[in-house]
Design an enzyme around this catalytic site. Structure first.
Site, PDB file in Angstrom:
ATOM      1  N   LYS A 235       0.837  -1.210   0.000  1.00 13.04           N
ATOM      2  CA  LYS A 235       0.000   0.000   0.000  1.00 13.04           C
ATOM      3  C   LYS A 235       0.869   1.257   0.000  1.00 13.04           C
ATOM      4  O   LYS A 235       1.729   1.423   0.861  1.00 13.04           O
ATOM      5  CB  LYS A 235      -0.918  -0.007   1.235  1.00 13.04           C
ATOM      6  CG  LYS A 235      -1.789   1.244   1.388  1.00 13.04           C
ATOM      7  CD  LYS A 235      -2.727   1.141   2.599  1.00 13.04           C
ATOM      8  CE  LYS A 235      -3.531   2.407   2.828  1.00 13.04           C
ATOM      9  NZ  LYS A 235      -4.408   2.331   4.023  1.00 13.04           N
ATOM     10  N   ASP A 240      -3.157   9.973   3.970  1.00 11.13           N
ATOM     11  CA  ASP A 240      -4.531   9.471   4.103  1.00 11.13           C
ATOM     12  C   ASP A 240      -5.340  10.336   5.062  1.00 11.13           C
ATOM     13  O   ASP A 240      -5.325  10.148   6.273  1.00 11.13           O
ATOM     14  CB  ASP A 240      -4.509   8.020   4.608  1.00 11.13           C
ATOM     15  CG  ASP A 240      -5.922   7.477   4.808  1.00 11.13           C
ATOM     16  OD1 ASP A 240      -6.879   8.086   4.294  1.00 11.13           O
ATOM     17  OD2 ASP A 240      -6.055   6.434   5.479  1.00 11.13           O
ATOM     18  N   LYS A 247     -11.017  11.914   8.569  1.00 13.92           N
ATOM     19  CA  LYS A 247     -10.555  11.529   9.901  1.00 13.92           C
ATOM     20  C   LYS A 247     -10.723  12.718  10.855  1.00 13.92           C
ATOM     21  O   LYS A 247     -10.739  13.858  10.424  1.00 13.92           O
ATOM     22  CB  LYS A 247      -9.074  11.129   9.843  1.00 13.92           C
ATOM     23  CG  LYS A 247      -8.805   9.832   9.085  1.00 13.92           C
ATOM     24  CD  LYS A 247      -7.328   9.483   9.104  1.00 13.92           C
ATOM     25  CE  LYS A 247      -7.019   8.263   8.262  1.00 13.92           C
ATOM     26  NZ  LYS A 247      -7.680   7.025   8.727  1.00 13.92           N
ATOM     27  N   ASP A 258       1.171   6.174   5.660  1.00 12.04           N
ATOM     28  CA  ASP A 258       0.270   5.154   5.125  1.00 12.04           C
ATOM     29  C   ASP A 258       0.817   4.477   3.863  1.00 12.04           C
ATOM     30  O   ASP A 258       0.100   3.755   3.185  1.00 12.04           O
ATOM     31  CB  ASP A 258      -1.099   5.797   4.845  1.00 12.04           C
ATOM     32  CG  ASP A 258      -2.247   4.807   4.977  1.00 12.04           C
ATOM     33  OD1 ASP A 258      -2.017   3.704   5.503  1.00 12.04           O
ATOM     34  OD2 ASP A 258      -3.354   5.128   4.528  1.00 12.04           O
ATOM     35  N   ASP A 317     -12.606   6.258   3.673  1.00 10.82           N
ATOM     36  CA  ASP A 317     -11.399   6.021   4.469  1.00 10.82           C
ATOM     37  C   ASP A 317     -10.923   4.564   4.342  1.00 10.82           C
ATOM     38  O   ASP A 317      -9.856   4.214   4.819  1.00 10.82           O
ATOM     39  CB  ASP A 317     -11.650   6.387   5.940  1.00 10.82           C
ATOM     40  CG  ASP A 317     -10.362   6.697   6.694  1.00 10.82           C
ATOM     41  OD1 ASP A 317      -9.297   6.735   6.040  1.00 10.82           O
ATOM     42  OD2 ASP A 317     -10.428   6.904   7.917  1.00 10.82           O
ATOM     43  N   GLU A 319      -9.665   3.201   1.843  1.00  7.03           N
ATOM     44  CA  GLU A 319      -9.087   3.384   0.507  1.00  7.03           C
ATOM     45  C   GLU A 319      -8.011   2.363   0.199  1.00  7.03           C
ATOM     46  O   GLU A 319      -7.787   2.027  -0.965  1.00  7.03           O
ATOM     47  CB  GLU A 319      -8.515   4.813   0.393  1.00  7.03           C
ATOM     48  CG  GLU A 319      -7.105   5.020   0.966  1.00  7.03           C
ATOM     49  CD  GLU A 319      -6.997   4.839   2.478  1.00  7.03           C
ATOM     50  OE1 GLU A 319      -8.041   4.835   3.157  1.00  7.03           O
ATOM     51  OE2 GLU A 319      -5.865   4.692   2.978  1.00  7.03           O
ATOM     52  N   ARG A 321      -7.740  -0.914   0.719  1.00  4.14           N
ATOM     53  CA  ARG A 321      -8.189  -2.156   0.074  1.00  4.14           C
ATOM     54  C   ARG A 321      -8.574  -1.922  -1.392  1.00  4.14           C
ATOM     55  O   ARG A 321      -8.468  -2.809  -2.219  1.00  4.14           O
ATOM     56  CB  ARG A 321      -9.334  -2.775   0.886  1.00  4.14           C
ATOM     57  CG  ARG A 321     -10.563  -1.945   0.974  1.00  4.14           C
ATOM     58  CD  ARG A 321     -11.466  -2.362   2.127  1.00  4.14           C
ATOM     59  NE  ARG A 321     -10.964  -1.899   3.419  1.00  4.14           N
ATOM     60  CZ  ARG A 321     -11.608  -2.038   4.573  1.00  4.14           C
ATOM     61  NH1 ARG A 321     -12.768  -2.670   4.612  1.00  4.14           N
ATOM     62  NH2 ARG A 321     -11.096  -1.589   5.694  1.00  4.14           N
TER      63      ARG A 321
HETATM   64  N1  BES Z   1      -4.583   3.813   6.879  1.00 10.24           N
HETATM   65  C1  BES Z   1      -5.742   3.574   7.657  1.00 10.24           C
HETATM   66  C2  BES Z   1      -5.509   2.562   8.774  1.00 10.24           C
HETATM   67  C3  BES Z   1      -4.608   2.970   9.887  1.00 10.24           C
HETATM   68  C4  BES Z   1      -5.139   3.320  11.102  1.00 10.24           C
HETATM   69  C5  BES Z   1      -3.225   2.929   9.758  1.00 10.24           C
HETATM   70  C6  BES Z   1      -4.312   3.657  12.143  1.00 10.24           C
HETATM   71  C7  BES Z   1      -2.403   3.280  10.793  1.00 10.24           C
HETATM   72  C8  BES Z   1      -2.940   3.643  11.993  1.00 10.24           C
HETATM   73  C9  BES Z   1      -6.878   3.061   6.786  1.00 10.24           C
HETATM   74  O1  BES Z   1      -6.893   3.573   5.497  1.00 10.24           O
HETATM   75  C10 BES Z   1      -8.143   3.476   7.455  1.00 10.24           C
HETATM   76  O2  BES Z   1      -8.400   4.632   7.485  1.00 10.24           O
HETATM   77  N2  BES Z   1      -8.869   2.522   8.001  1.00 10.24           N
HETATM   78  C11 BES Z   1     -10.034   2.795   8.769  1.00 10.24           C
HETATM   79  C12 BES Z   1     -11.149   1.908   8.306  1.00 10.24           C
HETATM   80  C13 BES Z   1     -12.451   2.203   8.983  1.00 10.24           C
HETATM   81  C14 BES Z   1     -13.033   3.486   8.467  1.00 10.24           C
HETATM   82  C15 BES Z   1     -13.400   1.041   8.735  1.00 10.24           C
HETATM   83  C16 BES Z   1      -9.716   2.514  10.240  1.00 10.24           C
HETATM   84  O3  BES Z   1      -9.125   1.467  10.514  1.00 10.24           O
HETATM   85  O4  BES Z   1      -9.997   3.365  11.060  1.00 10.24           O
HETATM   86 ZN    ZN Z   2      -5.178   4.351   4.747  1.00 13.02          ZN
HETATM   87 MN    MN Z   3      -7.978   5.365   5.328  1.00 17.33          MN
END
Ligand code: BES
Ligand code: ZN
Ligand code: MN
Length: 475
Positions: A235, A240, A247, A258, A317, A319, A321
């Site tokens: 990735k 992000d 966020k 990220d 968010d 993104e 996957r």
């Molecule tokens: N890049 C984030 C995941 C992440 C979270 C990485 C904390 C490092 C530290 C990913 O793109 C994301 O935002 N995931 C969300 C998904 C949710 C909205 C279902 C998450 O895990 O909060």
């Molecule tokens: Zn992300």
């Molecule tokens: Mn994200």
């Protein structure tokens, strides 16, 4: 600059001591050799730092690496930049692996990210590894470990670099430059080429930003005798923000990291190339930003992925996957991957499950998992496998399209991984969620520093190097 050799003497040294050993009777009263305990002793201007190894039967390669990191940091406290490190106490149990642990311990342990401090100066270090039986093999081992450490540091540096200074374009240029030096073939696809390939999922995310996306492909094909081609898909979201599913401010710091999965696969390929490991590997890194614009994808959209599968967007968010699914399809269709590993800072949920020391794993192949676990034993990185029972697949079913990009409010690591699995076409597949391990505000292990850890590089390297060694093709 850090120099590590076998020959040489100087006026500082690191002495490693097992718990309750009688090796240094004069300090026994104040120093028990407990793991990572440190004790300095100055004698006629010769500084010795004693570092505890803990119990002999509990020592591992990773713990040895941590002990070495502790040692070099102790010396630095006293402004000693040259030292002998005596590995004789561990030589018997660890052999040449002790030299590798020492090199990694030194190089990773001394790394700090302060690139934008004005007035910053780089120290020069020299270390001499004692107690190692010298041979051509030992010299090789030293060189290889040093290349591996440099690759971990390369990954750390990219992850630590601020988002404004590491756009997808700058990351692509950076990787291309390093690839050229190491004889790795780099191909950088732009948005128009991705469009041509029908990478609708990747481009949907990329549409959120004015900074153009890049699909970075790094090919290292060094084993013509094998038809195997491992794809390492990482990735590469250089920033992000969450997009329209923005966020909250409190969770924004760290969004520059990220692309740690992308940095890990690039680092691993560069280490394999630098060490001339006979293997076939292709890294695919979809690089883009996730921001907000009037062109952004939005919740409710349905997009067509490269595979042809239609995806319902439930959350912008999620993104990672999306871009990974197209990158996996690309790796299989265009690069002839025979097995696919993907690695990503994918879910906050994995931090809830496993914290900051252990990455989550999903896989459809017990055999590959065994191979991967062996590699993790060598590298000392911690991974834990989560289940992919069939009922979990229901979590990402969509009423209006083939699949949706958000599960329910539970087991988010599994539903995110299963989304990617849907694009792996039943090939052997391993998914690594490094959202917890790629970045530490408080280091968990001694060889880490605040910020990026370089998670994944050593295990991916050891996996491919180990497979090569087992098939007897080592150079
Ligand atoms: N890049 C984030 C995941 C992440 C979270 C990485 C904390 C490092 C530290 C990913 O793109 C994301 O935002 N995931 C969300 C998904 C949710 C909205 C279902 C998450 O895990 O909060
Ligand atoms: Zn992300
Ligand atoms: Mn994200």
């Amino acid at each position: 600059m850090i120099n590590i050799e076998f020959e040489g003497t100087c006026k500082s040294q690191i002495a490693f001591v097992y718990e309750d050993s009688d090796a240094f009777p004069d300090i026994k009263e104040v120093f028990t050799g407990e793991f990572l305990a440190g004790f300095p002793q100055l004698c006629q201007n010769r500084l010795t730092v004693y570092i505890g190894l803990g119990k002999k039967e509990e020592l591992t390669g990773r713990k040895l690496m941590d002990a070495v990191s502790k040692g070099v940091r102790e010396l630095k406290k006293y402004n000693r930049y040259e030292a002998e490190a005596d590995l004789s106490p561990v030589w018997e149990s660890f052999g040449l692996q002790s030299a590798r642990s020492a090199v990694l311990g030194i190089k990773l342990g001394l790394y700090e990210y302060d690139a934008y401090h004005s007035g910053r100066k780089e120290e020069s270090y020299r270390f001499f590894l004692k107690g190692v039986e010298k041979s051509a093999e030992a010299e090789q081992c030293l060189k290889k470990a040093s290349n591996l450490a440099d690759s971990v540091l390369y990954a750390r540096e990219l992850v630590n670099t601020p988002g404004n200074l590491l756009t997808p374009e700058l990351m692509a240029e950076n990787m291309e430059r390093r690839a050229k030096k190491l004889g790795v073939q780099a191909e950088i696809l732009d948005a128009a080429q991705a469009q041509e390939l029908g990478m609708g999922a990747f481009l949907a995310v990329a549409s959120s930003s004015g900074n153009p996306p890049k699909l970075i492909v790094l090919r290292y094909l060094a084993d013509p005798d094998s038809k195997e081609r491992t794809a390492l898909v990482g990735k590469g979201v250089t920033l992000d923000t969450g997009g329209y599913c923005l966020k909250s401010p409190g969770t924004m710091f760290g969004i520059k990291g990220d692309m740690a999965g992308g940095a890990a696969v690039a680092g691993a390929v560069f280490a394999l190339a630098a060490n001339k490991v006979k293997t076939n590997v292709v890294a695919v890194i979809p690089a883009c930003e996730n921001r907000i614009s009037d062109r952004s994808f939005a919740p409710g959209d349905v997009i067509r992925s490269m595979s042809g599968k239609m995806i319902e967007i439930r959350n912008t968010d999620c993104e990672g996957r999306l871009i990974l699914s197209d990158a996996v399809t690309y790796a299989i269709r265009k690069e002839g991957a025979t097995r696919v590993l993907d690695i990503a800072t994918l879910t906050g949920a994995v931090v809830g499950a496993l914290g900051f020391s252990t990455a989550g794993v999903l896989t459809n192949s017990d055999e590959w998992w065994d191979e991967f676990s062996e590699a993790a034993k060598v590298s000392g990185e911690q991974y834990w496998r989560l289940p992919i029972f069939p009922e979990y697949e229901d979590l990402i079913k969509s009423a209006i399209a083939d699949i949706r990009n958000l599960g329910e409010n539970y087991c988010g690591t599994i539903s995110a991984g299963l989304f990617i699995k849907a694009f792996a076409q039943d090939l052997p597949w391993i998914h690594l969620d490094i959202a917890g391990t790629a970045w530490v505000d408080k280091p968990v292990f001694e060889h880490q520093a605040v910020g990026a850890t370089g998670a994944g590089v050593t295990t991916l390297y050891d996996m491919l190097e180990g497979a090569n060694r087992r098939s007897g093709k080592s150079d």
